[in-house]
Design a protein around this motif. Structure first.
Motif, PDB file in Angstrom:
ATOM      1  N   TRP A 232       0.853  -1.197   0.000  1.00  0.00           N
ATOM      2  CA  TRP A 232       0.000   0.000   0.000  1.00  0.00           C
ATOM      3  C   TRP A 232       0.885   1.242   0.000  1.00  0.00           C
ATOM      4  N   MET A 265      -4.434 -12.048   4.552  1.00  0.00           N
ATOM      5  CA  MET A 265      -5.406 -11.927   5.651  1.00  0.00           C
ATOM      6  C   MET A 265      -5.083 -12.889   6.786  1.00  0.00           C
ATOM      7  N   SER A 268      -1.911 -11.318   8.525  1.00  0.00           N
ATOM      8  CA  SER A 268      -2.041  -9.978   9.109  1.00  0.00           C
ATOM      9  C   SER A 268      -3.292  -9.778   9.942  1.00  0.00           C
ATOM     10  N   LYS A 269      -4.287 -10.679   9.796  1.00  0.00           N
ATOM     11  CA  LYS A 269      -5.587 -10.513  10.458  1.00  0.00           C
ATOM     12  C   LYS A 269      -6.313  -9.267   9.961  1.00  0.00           C
ATOM     13  N   ARG A 270      -5.980  -8.819   8.754  1.00  0.00           N
ATOM     14  CA  ARG A 270      -6.645  -7.664   8.141  1.00  0.00           C
ATOM     15  C   ARG A 270      -7.553  -8.130   7.009  1.00  0.00           C
ATOM     16  N   THR A 271      -8.593  -7.344   6.736  1.00  0.00           N
ATOM     17  CA  THR A 271      -9.494  -7.646   5.633  1.00  0.00           C
ATOM     18  C   THR A 271      -8.946  -7.035   4.343  1.00  0.00           C
ATOM     19  N   LEU A 272      -9.029  -7.808   3.244  1.00  0.00           N
ATOM     20  CA  LEU A 272      -8.533  -7.332   1.950  1.00  0.00           C
ATOM     21  C   LEU A 272      -9.587  -7.615   0.892  1.00  0.00           C
ATOM     22  N   ASN A 273     -10.103  -6.549   0.286  1.00  0.00           N
ATOM     23  CA  ASN A 273     -11.142  -6.665  -0.733  1.00  0.00           C
ATOM     24  C   ASN A 273     -10.494  -6.934  -2.093  1.00  0.00           C
ATOM     25  N   SER A 307       6.791  -6.617   7.355  1.00  0.00           N
ATOM     26  CA  SER A 307       6.348  -6.077   8.644  1.00  0.00           C
ATOM     27  C   SER A 307       7.464  -5.303   9.318  1.00  0.00           C
ATOM     28  N   ILE A 311       3.835  -4.718  12.581  1.00  0.00           N
ATOM     29  CA  ILE A 311       2.734  -4.174  11.784  1.00  0.00           C
ATOM     30  C   ILE A 311       2.933  -4.579  10.321  1.00  0.00           C
TER      31      ILE A 311
END
Length: 509
Positions: A232, A265, A268-273, A307, A311
């Motif tokens: 990103w 995901m 990272s435990k993050r949502t990715l569209n 990371s 993060i």
């Protein structure tokens, strides 16, 4: 017993022999990391800075905070080691580069942070390319200095960890010295990592990051069927891929996107569209498309997060060539590369944030006057090159001086914020909204002629009127080839004030 010491990268190795059972252990430590005193140096001839800034740093519990004037600073930097160095950019602009070069010549691991009242975009890019960690505008120094210092120290420690990993690769090479082919490969890998650590860590231009890796020899040290980097640098994630040795064709990368998203995901435990991922494919021959009949298999794909401080900022994604998994040594190499890329990406993101701060109006959050003219120059060139229409709308709050005089500047600031909200709700996604100055705003309408400009102008006036507490005048202009940039802005501004005059005359009548 002889204890060998290796000075490369400021690392110390010790051989310890235990006579009880004759076992030999190899122990290493990063000399700089273990022994570096966490001291702060503030370089300033401003007496008030030398009082205020140490006060801001009190909570961080440094071993020592030293304040020093400009005279004699070279000799101090040449002999002492500081965790953090702070300096006023505007007062020391001519000396910053020399001091930074001095620190780099002696392989200092100091985190160099500058602050000041203003800085040009070109100067900012140059000093951050040279290794300055970040720039803090003086007006946000109390709010940003702790965060900047903490991030800078994390940055320094991450770089030292990379050096440790490089040394681990060197140890492996030493053990395989008798195996000629294997040693050649190890040297090639080590050379690749060394080049990447020096060339990529401070590279803040991530638009060409994959090209940099390929030019550095990535495909010579890793046998892969597909290599990609997910990252990103703005609101949308980018996935840049390389698929070697193929013929031109069109292929769907949905399976790859799904596997990349799933791995990221999970890590990272993050949502990715999936729909938000921008995919770019860098071919080995033409550099623009995937090459050859390619079944985008994801079997054996490896995902390694980029990371820093725990993060996740992105991910390396690689599919091995001719086998189900990567060799453990290649996995280690990719892990080391991920640390280098993570640090580079973090620097690029920090630069992006600092650049956005320099281009953003502090009150409204919109683009500022400087950013407005940067966009105007760019869009005028595009309009001329592609023969596309370009329009400009200028908006001005009516009787703003009277509002400030009668109700005070806090109310005036509220009016400007409310107007910025109204304007944001009125424009299209492709339009560029800026605070031109004071109570005046500007909207650049890309690929827009007179009817579109009139429609957007009408929408703006309606939104302002419906807010119930604002009055503003609107003027617009459409660009023609004989106009200069100044003429274009002046025409829109002139039409704005015609509109304002007509509105006043109407109210007076």
């Amino acid at each position: 017993m002889v204890i060998p010491v290796i000075h490369d990268f400021a690392l110390a190795w010790h051989t310890i022999c235990l006579t009880d059972n004759q076992e030999i252990f190899w122990v290493f430590k990063i000399r700089g990391l273990a022994q570096m005193a966490e001291k702060v140096l503030l370089i300033s001839d401003n007496e008030q800075d030398r009082i205020d800034i140490p006060g801001l740093l009190g909570e961080l519990e440094f071993q020592e905070i030293i304040t020093h004037g400009f005279n004699g600073i070279d000799s101090l930097l040449a002999v002492d080691e500081f965790g953090v160095i702070l300096s006023d950019y505007n007062a020391t602009k001519g000396m910053i580069t020399a001091w930074n070069n001095l620190l780099q010549e002696r392989n200092s691991r100091s985190c160099f942070i500058i602050y000041g009242d203003r800085i040009d975009s070109a100067d900012l890019t140059e000093i951050m390319h040279a290794g300055i960690f970040t720039y803090i505008p003086r007006n946000v120094l109390p709010q940003k200095i702790h965060e900047a210092i903490n991030k800078g120290l994390e940055n320094r420690n991450a770089f030292l960890e990379i050096l440790g990993m490089i040394e681990e690769l060197k140890e492996v090479n030493d053990k395989l010295e008798k195996e000629k082919e294997s040693l050649r490969q190890k040297n090639e890998e080590l050379d690749f990592i060394n080049r990447m650590s020096s060339e990529v860590v401070y590279d803040i231009d991530w638009r060409n990051i994959l090209s940099r890796l390929l030019k550095g020899g990535l495909d010579k040290v890793i046998d892969y069927r597909l290599f990609a980097v997910l990252f990103w640098l703005g609101p949308q994630p980018r996935l840049v891929l390389h698929i070697p040795a193929m013929i031109t064709g069109e292929y769907s990368f949905d399976r790859i996107k799904k596997d990349v998203a799933a791995k990221f995901m999970r890590l990272s435990k993050r949502t990715l569209n999936l729909d938000e991922i921008i995919v770019e494919c860098n071919g080995s021959e033409n550099g623009t498309q995937p090459l050859g009949p390619f079944e985008p298999s994801t079997a054996g794909a490896l995902g390694i997060p980029l990371s820093t401080a725990g993060i996740p900022l992105g991910m390396i994604y690689a599919v091995p060539e001719g086998r189900m998994t990567f060799h453990p040594r290649k996995r280690d190499l990719l892990l080391t590369l991920s640390n280098i890329l993570a640090l580079s990406l973090k620097n690029a993101q920090e630069y992006q944030l600092v650049k956005e701060m320099a281009m953003t109006d502090g009150l409204t959050g919109l683009y500022n006057y400087r950013a407005f003219f940067e966009f105007m120059k760019k869009e005028l060139k595009q309009a001329l090159r592609y023969k596309k229409p370009l329009s400009l709308i200028m908006i001005d709050v009516d009787d703003f001086k009277e509002i400030n005089d009668q109700y005070g500047h806090l109310v005036g600031d509220h009016v400007l914020k409310e107007l910025s909200f109204c304007l944001n709700r009125s424009i299209r996604g492709s339009d560029i909204l800026a605070r031109y100055g004071g109570d005046e705003f500007a909207i650049i309408l890309i690929d827009s002629d007179i009817p579109i400009a009139e429609e957007i102008g009408k929408r703006v006036r309606t939104a302002i009127r419906d807010s119930g507490e604002l009055r503003a005048s609107v003027g617009y202009a459409v660009y023609s080839e004989e106009m200069s940039l100044t003429d274009f802005v002046r025409l829109a501004d002139s039409n704005l004030y015609k509109s304002k005059t007509e509105a006043k005359n109407g109210r007076a009548a």
